[in-house]
Design a protein around this motif. Sequence first.
Motif, mmCIF file in Angstrom:
data_model
loop_
_atom_site.group_PDB
_atom_site.id
_atom_site.type_symbol
_atom_site.label_atom_id
_atom_site.label_comp_id
_atom_site.label_asym_id
_atom_site.label_seq_id
_atom_site.Cartn_x
_atom_site.Cartn_y
_atom_site.Cartn_z
ATOM 1 N N ILE A 53 0.840 -1.199 0.000
ATOM 2 C CA ILE A 53 0.000 0.000 0.000
ATOM 3 C C ILE A 53 0.875 1.249 0.000
ATOM 4 N N ALA A 54 1.941 1.244 0.776
ATOM 5 C CA ALA A 54 2.860 2.387 0.808
ATOM 6 C C ALA A 54 3.510 2.605 -0.561
ATOM 7 N N ALA A 55 3.899 1.532 -1.234
ATOM 8 C CA ALA A 55 4.525 1.649 -2.554
ATOM 9 C C ALA A 55 3.533 2.191 -3.582
ATOM 10 N N VAL A 56 2.292 1.711 -3.537
ATOM 11 C CA VAL A 56 1.257 2.216 -4.455
ATOM 12 C C VAL A 56 1.024 3.701 -4.193
ATOM 13 N N ASN A 57 0.894 4.080 -2.928
ATOM 14 C CA ASN A 57 0.647 5.487 -2.602
ATOM 15 C C ASN A 57 1.832 6.372 -2.943
ATOM 16 N N SER A 58 3.033 5.843 -2.848
ATOM 17 C CA SER A 58 4.220 6.604 -3.233
ATOM 18 C C SER A 58 4.177 6.952 -4.722
ATOM 19 N N VAL A 59 3.827 5.981 -5.545
ATOM 20 C CA VAL A 59 3.720 6.200 -6.989
ATOM 21 C C VAL A 59 2.612 7.211 -7.283
ATOM 22 N N ARG A 60 1.488 7.074 -6.619
ATOM 23 C CA ARG A 60 0.384 8.014 -6.838
ATOM 24 C C ARG A 60 0.788 9.430 -6.427
ATOM 25 N N THR A 61 1.515 9.570 -5.333
ATOM 26 C CA THR A 61 1.977 10.883 -4.889
ATOM 27 C C THR A 61 2.920 11.504 -5.920
#
Length: 172
Positions: A53-61
């Motif tokens: 989830i952190a990796a997905v949110n990092s990409v989205r950010t």
Amino acid sequence: MSRRGALSVLAVVLVAVVAAPQALARPLTERQALARPLTERRAASVTRDTALIAAVNSVRTLHLLPRLSVDVNLSRAARSHSRDMLLRDYFAHGNFSVRMSRFGVRGHVFAENLAWGTGVMSANTTVAHWLASPPHRTILLDPALRRIGVATPIGAFGGFARTTMVTADFAG
């Protein structure tokens, strides 16, 4: 598309085609799935889920998109699906809309990314593979999606003793 990306897509297509007849089987209930042991402890799975989830949110950010919030119903649906794929030895989305309904997921837009790999797959590797695949990338970067639920259990699959089976369910 890179040669590595093309091979990954080809492998997924081949597995999906070979497993398609098994994917039509009735899915296990959550209780049945929980009754069969997997090869890991829950704490390790939670750690992998959180990292994904952190990796997905990092990409989205990085793409100036809002971070996804964790949805308990999406998480339950993802966990049930990943376990079902491991236990029944198939790799496919199955009847996604029925699964979302069964777990009480609400929304106007829904999507799902799947992945599997031998051993323990890192969150960054999983997200990198999704970003290299146009359909998966589109889902990751869809601004209409606002919630996520993931599962990354490990178990026997496709003749391998330890396989990480990743399901990421999204809703908006």
